[in-house]
Design an enzyme around this catalytic site. Structure first.
Site, mmCIF file in Angstrom:
data_model
loop_
_atom_site.group_PDB
_atom_site.id
_atom_site.type_symbol
_atom_site.label_atom_id
_atom_site.label_comp_id
_atom_site.label_asym_id
_atom_site.label_seq_id
_atom_site.Cartn_x
_atom_site.Cartn_y
_atom_site.Cartn_z
ATOM 1 N N HIS A 1 46.054 25.722 9.422
ATOM 2 C CA HIS A 1 46.260 27.108 8.732
ATOM 3 C C HIS A 1 45.422 27.099 7.481
ATOM 4 O O HIS A 1 45.357 26.086 6.717
ATOM 5 C CB HIS A 1 47.622 27.225 8.398
ATOM 6 C CG HIS A 1 48.506 27.866 9.713
ATOM 7 N ND1 HIS A 1 48.978 26.895 10.434
ATOM 8 C CD2 HIS A 1 48.766 28.954 10.283
ATOM 9 C CE1 HIS A 1 49.681 27.640 11.578
ATOM 10 N NE2 HIS A 1 49.414 28.950 11.430
ATOM 11 N N LYS B 1 49.033 28.770 2.923
ATOM 12 C CA LYS B 1 50.340 28.714 3.881
ATOM 13 C C LYS B 1 51.439 28.011 3.013
ATOM 14 O O LYS B 1 51.129 26.804 2.622
ATOM 15 C CB LYS B 1 50.012 28.353 5.285
ATOM 16 C CG LYS B 1 51.229 28.568 5.895
ATOM 17 C CD LYS B 1 50.956 28.381 7.495
ATOM 18 C CE LYS B 1 52.148 28.256 8.239
ATOM 19 N NZ LYS B 1 52.921 29.441 8.096
#
Ligand SMILES: NC(=O)c1ccc[n+]([C@@H]2O[C@H](COP(=O)([O-])OP(=O)(O)OC[C@H]3O[C@@H](n4cnc5c(N)ncnc54)[C@H](OP(=O)(O)O)[C@@H]3O)[C@@H](O)[C@H]2O)c1
Length: 235
Positions: free
Chosen positions: A139, A143
Site C-alpha cells: 500500500h 496508510k
C-alpha cells in the site's frame, strides 16, 4: 437517499462523488465538523437514511456507537477496528441488535477483491496437499494500519477454510509501504514442484467507493449486522 459521509479523505471524497453520481443527497463531515461525534446527535441525524464511515481507527468506534444509538443504518469502511479485536466486533453486533439498526462493514468494499477471496478460498485446498502459503500486501506510504484489513480478512478466510481438515497456523502476512500504491494483495502457495500466485491489484479507489454506496442502497429498509463478503452477491 440522504447520506451522511464521515471522512473527506482519499476514499471518502470518492464515495461522495460516486453517491452523487448515483443521485443521492450527500452531506460530508470531516474531523472538524465531527469532533467528539458532534455531527452524530439525534437532531443532526434526523432525515439521514444512512451514515457511511471512511475515517480513522481513532474515531470509528465512537462514530459507530453514536450512529447505532441514534437508530441509524451504517456502512463502515474504516479498517483496523475489527481484525484482532474480535471483542469489538461482537460488542458492535450486540449494539446493532439492541437498537434494531442495519450495519454493513468490510475491510474491502470492492467486488473484485471479493471475487479474489472466492478464488483464494478454492486455492486454499493446496494447504491440505503439502503446499506452504504466504500473503503479501503493498500500500501507499500514508496508510496508517499494517497489515491491511484486507490481508487480515484473506488470512482469516484461508484459516477458516483449512483448519478443520488440518490444524495449522494462520499464514504469515508481509506488508510493504511504498509510493502511492492503491492496494495490492498476493497469495502465494508453494510446493517443491510448483508455485501458485493469486493477485488482486486495485487500479483506483473507485471500486471501494462504488461498493460502499451500493451497500448503503442494499441496506435501506433492512436491519441486522452484515459482513459485505456475505452480501455483495445480492447487490
Ligand atoms: N473498506 C474499504 O473498502 C476501504 C478502502 C479504502 C480505505 N479504507 C479505510 O478507510 C479509512 C480511510 O481511508 P483514507 O485512505 O480515505 O484515509 P485518509 O485519506 O487519511 O482520510 C481519513 C479522513 O478521516 C477524517 N476524519 C478523522 N477523524 C474524523 C472524525 N472524527 N469524524 C469525521 N471524519 C474524521 C479525516 O478528516 P480531516 O481531513 O478533516 O482531518 C480524513 O478526511 C482507513 O481506515 C482505510 O484503511 C477502507
Amino acid at each position: 437517499m440522504n447520506l451522511l459521509l464521515l471522512g473527506r479523505g482519499k476514499t471518502g471524497s470518492l464515495v461522495a462523488e460516486v453517491a452523487r453520481e448515483r443521485k443521492h443527497n450527500v452531506e460530508v463531515a470531516g474531523s472538524k465538523e465531527n469532533a467528539a461525534c458532534a455531527a452524530l446527535t439525534s437532531g443532526k441525524l434526523s432525515g439521514i437514511d444512512a451514515v457511511i464511515d471512511f475515517t480513522t481507527l481513532h474515531c470509528v468506534l465512537s462514530n459507530i456507537e453514536a450512529c447505532v444509538k441514534a437508530g441509524k443504518n451504517m456502512v463502515v469502511g474504516t479498517t483496523g477496528w475489527c481484525g484482532e479485536k474480535q471483542g469489538e466486533l461482537d460488542r458492535i453486533r450486540t449494539l446493532v441488535g439492541q437498537h434494531k439498526t442495519g450495519f454493513v462493514y468490510a475491510a474491502n468494499f470492492s467486488i473484485g477483491i471479493n471475487l479474489f477471496f472466492d478464488a483464494a478460498r478454492a486455492a486454499a485446498a493446496a494447504l491440505r496437499h503439502g503446499y506452504s502459503g504466504q500473503i503479501f500486501e503493498r500500500h501507499h506510504v500514508h496508510k496508517k494500519d499494517a497489515p491491511s484489513g484486507t490481508a487480515i480478512a484473506l488470512q482469516s478466510l484461508i484459516y477458516e477454510e483449512v483448519r478443520e481438515a488440518s490444524p495449522t497456523e494462520p499464514l504469515e502476512i508481509t506488508s510493504f509501504r511504498e509510493g502511492e500504491v492503491v492496494g495490492l494483495h498476493e497469495l502465494v502457495l508453494e510446493s517443491p514442484a510448483d508455485r501458485i500466485y493469486l493477485c488482486h491489484d486495485a487500479k483506483s479507489r473507485r471500486g471501494f467507493a462504488e461498493g460502499a454506496v451500493r451497500a448503503a442502497e442494499w441496506l435501506q429498509g433492512k436491519k441486522g449486522f452484515y459482513d459485505f463478503k456475505d452480501v455483495w452477491r445480492e447487490l
